[in-house]
Scaffold this motif. Sequence first.
Motif, mmCIF file in Angstrom:
data_model
loop_
_atom_site.group_PDB
_atom_site.id
_atom_site.type_symbol
_atom_site.label_atom_id
_atom_site.label_comp_id
_atom_site.label_asym_id
_atom_site.label_seq_id
_atom_site.Cartn_x
_atom_site.Cartn_y
_atom_site.Cartn_z
ATOM 1 N N VAL A 152 -12.085 -2.104 -2.255
ATOM 2 C CA VAL A 152 -10.688 -2.307 -2.647
ATOM 3 C C VAL A 152 -10.003 -0.944 -2.649
ATOM 4 C CG1 VAL A 152 -9.103 -3.242 -4.358
ATOM 5 C CG2 VAL A 152 -11.380 -4.260 -4.091
ATOM 6 N N ILE A 153 -8.991 -0.789 -1.800
ATOM 7 C CA ILE A 153 -8.300 0.493 -1.663
ATOM 8 C C ILE A 153 -7.298 0.700 -2.794
ATOM 9 C CG2 ILE A 153 -6.768 1.875 -0.198
ATOM 10 C CD1 ILE A 153 -9.539 1.635 0.970
ATOM 11 N N GLU A 154 -6.398 -0.237 -2.970
ATOM 12 C CA GLU A 154 -5.403 -0.198 -4.051
ATOM 13 C C GLU A 154 -5.107 -1.628 -4.474
ATOM 14 O OE1 GLU A 154 -2.489 3.637 -3.470
ATOM 15 O OE2 GLU A 154 -2.111 1.908 -2.171
ATOM 16 N N SER A 155 -4.799 -1.803 -5.768
ATOM 17 C CA SER A 155 -4.426 -3.133 -6.249
ATOM 18 C C SER A 155 -3.728 -3.021 -7.588
ATOM 19 C CB SER A 155 -5.670 -4.024 -6.406
ATOM 20 O OG SER A 155 -5.319 -5.279 -6.971
ATOM 21 N N ALA A 156 -2.739 -3.884 -7.784
ATOM 22 C CA ALA A 156 -2.126 -4.014 -9.098
ATOM 23 C C ALA A 156 -3.090 -4.783 -10.004
ATOM 24 C CB ALA A 156 -0.788 -4.733 -8.977
ATOM 25 N N GLU A 157 -2.662 -5.078 -11.218
ATOM 26 C CA GLU A 157 -3.545 -5.761 -12.171
ATOM 27 C C GLU A 157 -3.921 -7.164 -11.708
ATOM 28 O OE1 GLU A 157 -2.975 -4.658 -16.634
ATOM 29 O OE2 GLU A 157 -0.971 -4.664 -15.724
ATOM 30 N N LYS A 158 -3.044 -7.781 -10.897
ATOM 31 C CA LYS A 158 -3.338 -9.079 -10.312
ATOM 32 C C LYS A 158 -3.064 -9.011 -8.821
ATOM 33 C CE LYS A 158 -2.200 -11.796 -14.449
ATOM 34 N NZ LYS A 158 -1.349 -12.891 -15.010
ATOM 35 N N TYR A 176 -0.020 -8.210 5.573
ATOM 36 C CA TYR A 176 0.801 -7.011 5.432
ATOM 37 C C TYR A 176 0.065 -5.980 4.577
ATOM 38 C CZ TYR A 176 4.976 -9.520 7.118
ATOM 39 O OH TYR A 176 5.887 -10.213 7.882
ATOM 40 N N GLY A 177 0.463 -4.716 4.690
ATOM 41 C CA GLY A 177 -0.064 -3.679 3.812
ATOM 42 C C GLY A 177 -1.446 -3.199 4.198
ATOM 43 N N THR A 178 -2.359 -3.230 3.244
ATOM 44 C CA THR A 178 -3.692 -2.667 3.446
ATOM 45 C C THR A 178 -4.406 -3.281 4.638
ATOM 46 O OG1 THR A 178 -3.893 -2.241 1.070
ATOM 47 C CG2 THR A 178 -5.923 -2.236 2.355
ATOM 48 N N ASP A 179 -4.353 -4.616 4.760
ATOM 49 C CA ASP A 179 -5.125 -5.298 5.812
ATOM 50 C C ASP A 179 -4.809 -4.757 7.201
ATOM 51 O OD1 ASP A 179 -5.971 -6.801 3.699
ATOM 52 O OD2 ASP A 179 -5.405 -8.748 4.533
ATOM 53 N N ILE A 180 -3.535 -4.674 7.532
ATOM 54 C CA ILE A 180 -3.187 -4.252 8.893
ATOM 55 C C ILE A 180 -3.447 -2.766 9.089
ATOM 56 C CG2 ILE A 180 -0.733 -3.738 8.559
ATOM 57 C CD1 ILE A 180 -2.386 -5.721 11.467
ATOM 58 N N VAL A 181 -3.328 -1.967 8.025
ATOM 59 C CA VAL A 181 -3.706 -0.548 8.102
ATOM 60 C C VAL A 181 -5.191 -0.433 8.455
ATOM 61 C CG1 VAL A 181 -4.048 1.569 6.746
ATOM 62 C CG2 VAL A 181 -1.910 0.293 6.540
ATOM 63 N N VAL A 182 -5.994 -1.277 7.828
ATOM 64 C CA VAL A 182 -7.445 -1.298 8.076
ATOM 65 C C VAL A 182 -7.739 -1.641 9.534
ATOM 66 C CG1 VAL A 182 -9.556 -2.610 7.575
ATOM 67 C CG2 VAL A 182 -8.106 -1.830 5.700
ATOM 68 N N HIS A 183 -7.140 -2.717 10.027
ATOM 69 C CA HIS A 183 -7.397 -3.136 11.410
ATOM 70 C C HIS A 183 -6.961 -2.059 12.412
ATOM 71 C CE1 HIS A 183 -8.669 -7.091 10.234
ATOM 72 N NE2 HIS A 183 -7.490 -7.420 9.719
ATOM 73 N N ILE A 243 0.826 -1.203 0.000
ATOM 74 C CA ILE A 243 0.000 0.000 0.000
ATOM 75 C C ILE A 243 0.867 1.262 0.000
ATOM 76 C CG2 ILE A 243 -0.228 -0.029 2.531
ATOM 77 C CD1 ILE A 243 -3.103 1.048 2.129
ATOM 78 N N THR A 244 0.467 2.254 -0.786
ATOM 79 C CA THR A 244 1.209 3.506 -0.881
ATOM 80 C C THR A 244 0.781 4.467 0.219
ATOM 81 O OG1 THR A 244 -0.423 4.593 -2.303
ATOM 82 C CG2 THR A 244 1.259 3.217 -3.393
ATOM 83 N N SER A 245 1.509 5.559 0.356
ATOM 84 C CA SER A 245 1.145 6.585 1.350
ATOM 85 C C SER A 245 -0.222 7.160 1.033
ATOM 86 C CB SER A 245 2.204 7.692 1.373
ATOM 87 O OG SER A 245 2.349 8.277 0.092
ATOM 88 N N HIS A 246 -0.539 7.284 -0.264
ATOM 89 C CA HIS A 246 -1.867 7.774 -0.666
ATOM 90 C C HIS A 246 -2.952 6.795 -0.226
ATOM 91 C CE1 HIS A 246 -5.135 9.401 -3.093
ATOM 92 N NE2 HIS A 246 -5.302 8.203 -3.622
ATOM 93 N N GLY A 247 -2.690 5.494 -0.416
ATOM 94 C CA GLY A 247 -3.657 4.485 -0.009
ATOM 95 C C GLY A 247 -3.881 4.467 1.494
ATOM 96 N N ILE A 248 -2.796 4.599 2.242
ATOM 97 C CA ILE A 248 -2.902 4.642 3.709
ATOM 98 C C ILE A 248 -3.738 5.839 4.143
ATOM 99 C CG2 ILE A 248 -1.597 5.005 5.845
ATOM 100 C CD1 ILE A 248 0.706 3.441 4.542
ATOM 101 N N SER A 249 -3.452 6.996 3.563
ATOM 102 C CA SER A 249 -4.174 8.220 3.910
ATOM 103 C C SER A 249 -5.659 8.084 3.603
ATOM 104 C CB SER A 249 -3.572 9.402 3.136
ATOM 105 O OG SER A 249 -4.305 10.576 3.393
ATOM 106 N N PHE A 250 -5.983 7.543 2.415
ATOM 107 C CA PHE A 250 -7.389 7.388 2.040
ATOM 108 C C PHE A 250 -8.089 6.410 2.976
ATOM 109 C CE2 PHE A 250 -11.079 5.730 -0.015
ATOM 110 C CZ PHE A 250 -11.611 6.813 -0.689
ATOM 111 N N CYS A 251 -7.433 5.290 3.245
ATOM 112 C CA CYS A 251 -8.022 4.262 4.098
ATOM 113 C C CYS A 251 -8.314 4.801 5.498
ATOM 114 C CB CYS A 251 -7.072 3.064 4.171
ATOM 115 S SG CYS A 251 -7.725 1.662 5.071
ATOM 116 N N GLU A 252 -7.349 5.498 6.069
ATOM 117 C CA GLU A 252 -7.527 6.046 7.422
ATOM 118 C C GLU A 252 -8.638 7.092 7.461
ATOM 119 O OE1 GLU A 252 -2.976 5.402 9.134
ATOM 120 O OE2 GLU A 252 -3.561 7.359 8.307
#
Length: 366
Positions: free
Chosen positions: A230-236, A153-160, A125-134
């Motif tokens: 879905v906050i952020e994701s690559a093509e797969k 790791y990444g988005t999931d733990i930021v969410v929790h 997750i990027t800093s932009h994704g973290i900011s949006f999620c929070e």
Amino acid sequence: MQERELLNLLMLQNLSGIGHVNAKKLLQHFGTATDLFQASTKQLSEIDGIGKKRLQSLKDSTYLREAEDELDYITKNKIDVHYYKDESYPSRLKQCIDSPILLFSRGNINLKNKPILSIVGTRQITSHGISFCEKLISDLAPLKPVIVSGFAYGTDIVVHKAALDHNLQTVACLAHGLNQFYPKAHQKYAAAIENNGGFFTDFCSHDTFDRKNFLSRNRIVAGLSEATIVIESAEKGGSLVTADIAHSYDREVFAIPGRPQDKFSKGCNMLIKQQKAQMITSAADLVYFLNWDIAAQTENKQTQLFADLTGEHKLVFEKLKEIGKAEIDTLSLACGLPTYKLASILISLELSGCVRPLPGKQFEII
């Protein structure tokens, strides 16, 4: 539930080649798991979809020993077991054809009559994704949703962590048994999650972490909630798999749009392009699409919310109180604020339960 029946259900859930759909078919036919395992080979062979291989696994004593060990673990560690026919089983998950017959949990999970959201995304997750999620979780906090994710790791733990920061119940779905944590680095958050939410899994304690378990875990994440974001994701990626599962369950899916050239916006943009997800850019969008009744969910908190209003938020609220029902253009002139800024303030006031929208682009205080 009687101990013998639970033992047989544990065996059934872990039988090789049976699967969740066939397990339910067998239970529907025989009524109980105990009656199933007492049935003769002839009785079993009369059921559609039960071939020779599956019949062999039903008679394999290895599964009995594993079930006995698991029952001992459940008893000693006070694990909560939810049978799919029982009231304690999550109601939305129960609607999914491939939901497990048994779900295991630990903590203080309460999903009854609550809005439930699953939020997923890339592990990078990027800093932009973290900011949006929070910000998304912060803006939704007054509505007290239950926040579900996968503890990765990444988005999931930021969410929790964001959910815990706002005292929201959060549920982590695991791809292994409740006797371990993956990743181990996240074990430090376990106590806080259990105190205000908890853990779900359909894996037993002898099921160690394996990447192939993620697909099974993702269906629990998607099945528990009314919507997946879905906050952020690559093509797969795993979050796209979760979104596809939610879509197959006929649940709402939302994605955060991004610039076409950004690696971790491509998956979200693709979901929107394929019409598998609605585009959202704020918590207000989510509330609108899900048709949540903000006034009903925040009614008891209004006195405190009003007292907390300051600056331009207080100005808009007081002016709307004075005018009564007002269109945004009228209110913009009365407050001396540009409409783009006023729109943002009104969304914030709406999410806080202070104002509500009316037909004709009007607003009034609650």
